[in-house]
Design an enzyme around this catalytic site. Structure first.
Site, mmCIF file in Angstrom:
data_model
loop_
_atom_site.group_PDB
_atom_site.id
_atom_site.type_symbol
_atom_site.label_atom_id
_atom_site.label_comp_id
_atom_site.label_asym_id
_atom_site.label_seq_id
_atom_site.Cartn_x
_atom_site.Cartn_y
_atom_site.Cartn_z
ATOM 1 N N HIS A 46 0.657 -1.372 0.067
ATOM 2 C CA HIS A 46 -0.055 0.108 0.030
ATOM 3 C C HIS A 46 0.896 1.187 0.125
ATOM 4 O O HIS A 46 2.014 1.190 0.457
ATOM 5 C CB HIS A 46 -0.791 0.224 1.232
ATOM 6 C CG HIS A 46 -1.399 -0.982 1.694
ATOM 7 N ND1 HIS A 46 -2.890 -1.251 1.582
ATOM 8 C CD2 HIS A 46 -1.176 -2.001 2.212
ATOM 9 C CE1 HIS A 46 -3.437 -2.367 1.921
ATOM 10 N NE2 HIS A 46 -2.416 -3.027 2.112
ATOM 11 N N TYR A 47 0.318 2.272 -0.280
ATOM 12 C CA TYR A 47 1.049 3.828 0.002
ATOM 13 C C TYR A 47 0.048 4.359 1.207
ATOM 14 O O TYR A 47 -1.176 4.157 1.065
ATOM 15 C CB TYR A 47 1.164 4.506 -1.184
ATOM 16 C CG TYR A 47 0.049 5.079 -1.915
ATOM 17 C CD1 TYR A 47 -1.183 5.643 -1.394
ATOM 18 C CD2 TYR A 47 0.269 5.232 -3.367
ATOM 19 C CE1 TYR A 47 -2.088 6.167 -2.240
ATOM 20 C CE2 TYR A 47 -0.854 5.606 -4.057
ATOM 21 C CZ TYR A 47 -1.937 6.074 -3.554
ATOM 22 O OH TYR A 47 -2.820 6.576 -4.355
ATOM 23 N N THR A 48 0.613 5.183 2.076
ATOM 24 C CA THR A 48 -0.322 5.833 3.081
ATOM 25 C C THR A 48 -0.870 7.096 2.625
ATOM 26 O O THR A 48 -1.886 7.249 3.456
ATOM 27 C CB THR A 48 0.884 6.285 3.950
ATOM 28 O OG1 THR A 48 1.855 7.309 3.549
ATOM 29 C CG2 THR A 48 1.633 5.115 4.768
ATOM 30 N N GLU A 115 2.422 -0.942 4.490
ATOM 31 C CA GLU A 115 2.460 0.643 4.161
ATOM 32 C C GLU A 115 3.528 1.329 3.999
ATOM 33 O O GLU A 115 4.357 1.202 4.639
ATOM 34 C CB GLU A 115 1.558 1.303 5.223
ATOM 35 C CG GLU A 115 0.147 0.900 5.692
ATOM 36 C CD GLU A 115 -0.854 1.215 4.647
ATOM 37 O OE1 GLU A 115 -0.511 2.265 3.663
ATOM 38 O OE2 GLU A 115 -1.984 0.946 4.449
ATOM 39 N N HIS A 162 -2.733 -3.016 -3.353
ATOM 40 C CA HIS A 162 -3.907 -2.896 -2.839
ATOM 41 C C HIS A 162 -4.802 -2.894 -3.922
ATOM 42 O O HIS A 162 -6.042 -3.410 -3.810
ATOM 43 C CB HIS A 162 -4.111 -1.964 -2.015
ATOM 44 C CG HIS A 162 -5.071 -1.525 -1.003
ATOM 45 N ND1 HIS A 162 -5.554 -0.825 -0.154
ATOM 46 C CD2 HIS A 162 -6.108 -2.599 -0.702
ATOM 47 C CE1 HIS A 162 -6.566 -0.953 0.373
ATOM 48 N NE2 HIS A 162 -6.910 -2.248 -0.028
ATOM 49 N N ASP A 172 -3.400 2.298 -4.908
ATOM 50 C CA ASP A 172 -2.270 2.067 -4.399
ATOM 51 C C ASP A 172 -1.755 0.717 -4.552
ATOM 52 O O ASP A 172 -2.428 -0.395 -4.866
ATOM 53 C CB ASP A 172 -2.040 2.404 -2.736
ATOM 54 C CG ASP A 172 -3.124 1.850 -2.063
ATOM 55 O OD1 ASP A 172 -4.394 1.531 -2.377
ATOM 56 O OD2 ASP A 172 -2.549 1.266 -0.846
#
Length: 296
Positions: A46-48, A115, A162, A172
């Site tokens: 994922h990215y945050t 993340e 994700h 993401d």
């Protein structure tokens, strides 16, 4: 003191004999069944969409969490990157939500969530302006995911984004994420260029139908019905696929290049799928050509 020494001696004896002293009972672990498997079947990246302080506050609960967080520029400890572990791997973190990959749904039950601190697109997914991932950050991701892959013996197709598992909800880690670089480090899937070229040449003359493309994406792992309709689900899945494997163009439109990539991936990682008649045979009229398009 004598009682304490005696108790410590008993505990040590239990540990050495395969017996575990617990609260009110002793567990005998000397006979171990072989009928089990690991909870962890996938890694989801994922990215945050926020900076580290805010991301950490959010991921500490009570509604969402992740097993690991990788900072934009990780601190170093003894020359190695520091990553934050928020949830033990054997526990279920809340990072995937409504999701599906291969034959599984609700991937929180069977995955490790990572993340990566990154803001994503500057405006929206179609803007083309995405924050890059730092070199130090990707080095940390490679070390972390590589360790997980080795410990759980995960196949390349088990490393997903994700967006791959929830394409209608998520984008993401986005097209700026260097999936090919991870593959070069032995992590995740990537098609062979020569195989893509062969399928591209084949499909330029006789492309698959939209239904066949949907079936191919489903065979690779995406949750996509073979409806023959170019609907919002198909566009979302194609966008996720293109962000992962063809980030130069991720409009979610079916095209020959995307078809060549998914067939090359199937040939490399799921060759049994290409033996199925609905994927093995492309029927083109004698006068067909590149203008055939992706009809149902």
């Amino acid at each position: 003191m004598l009682i304490l020494v005696t108790l410590l001696t008993v505990i040590a004896g239990c540990a050495g004999s395969g017996l575990a002293q617990r609260d009110g009972y002793v567990a005998d672990r000397r006979q171990q069944s072989s009928a089990f498997n690991e909870r962890v079947r996938y890694v989801v990246l994922h990215y945050t969409d926020s900076e580290a302080p805010r991301a950490l506050r959010t991921l500490m609960g009570p509604k969402v969490s992740a097993h690991y967080v990788v900072a934009r520029t990780p601190d170093q400890r003894g020359g190695e990157p520091l990553v934050w572990q928020l949830v033990d791997e054997e526990k279920r973190a809340w990072h995937a939500g409504v999701s599906a990959w291969e034959d599984r749904t609700q991937l929180n039950d069977s995955s490790i969530g990572i993340e990566i601190v990154n803001r994503g697109p500057s405006h929206d997914a179609s803007s083309g302006d995405w924050e890059p991932y730092s070199e130090a950050q990707i080095a940390a991701v490679i070390a972390l995911v590589g360790d997980i892959v080795r410990r759980y013996r995960l196949p390349p197709t088990a490393i997903v984004g994700h967006a791959d598992i929830a394409p209608e909800r998520k984008i993401d880690p986005g097209p700026a994420f260097p999936w090919q670089r991870l593959h070069a480090a032995g992590i995740g899937a990537w098609p062979d260029a020569a195989s893509v070229a062969r399928y591209r040449q084949r499909f330029a003359r006789c492309p698959p139908t939209l239904t066949q493309l949907q079936r191919a994406l489903g065979a690779y792992g995406y949750a996509l019905p073979a409806s023959g309709a170019q609907d919002t689900r198909t566009q979302a899945v194609l966008r996720a696929f293109q962000m992962h494997f063809r980030p130069s163009d991720y409009r979610g439109e079916p095209d020959t290049e995307s078809a060549a990539i998914v067939w090359a991936l199937l040939a490399k990682y799921r060759p049994e799928a290409l033996k199925e008649p609905h994927l093995a045979t492309l029927t083109c009229p004698p006068d067909s050509g590149s203008d055939r398009g992706f009809a149902p």
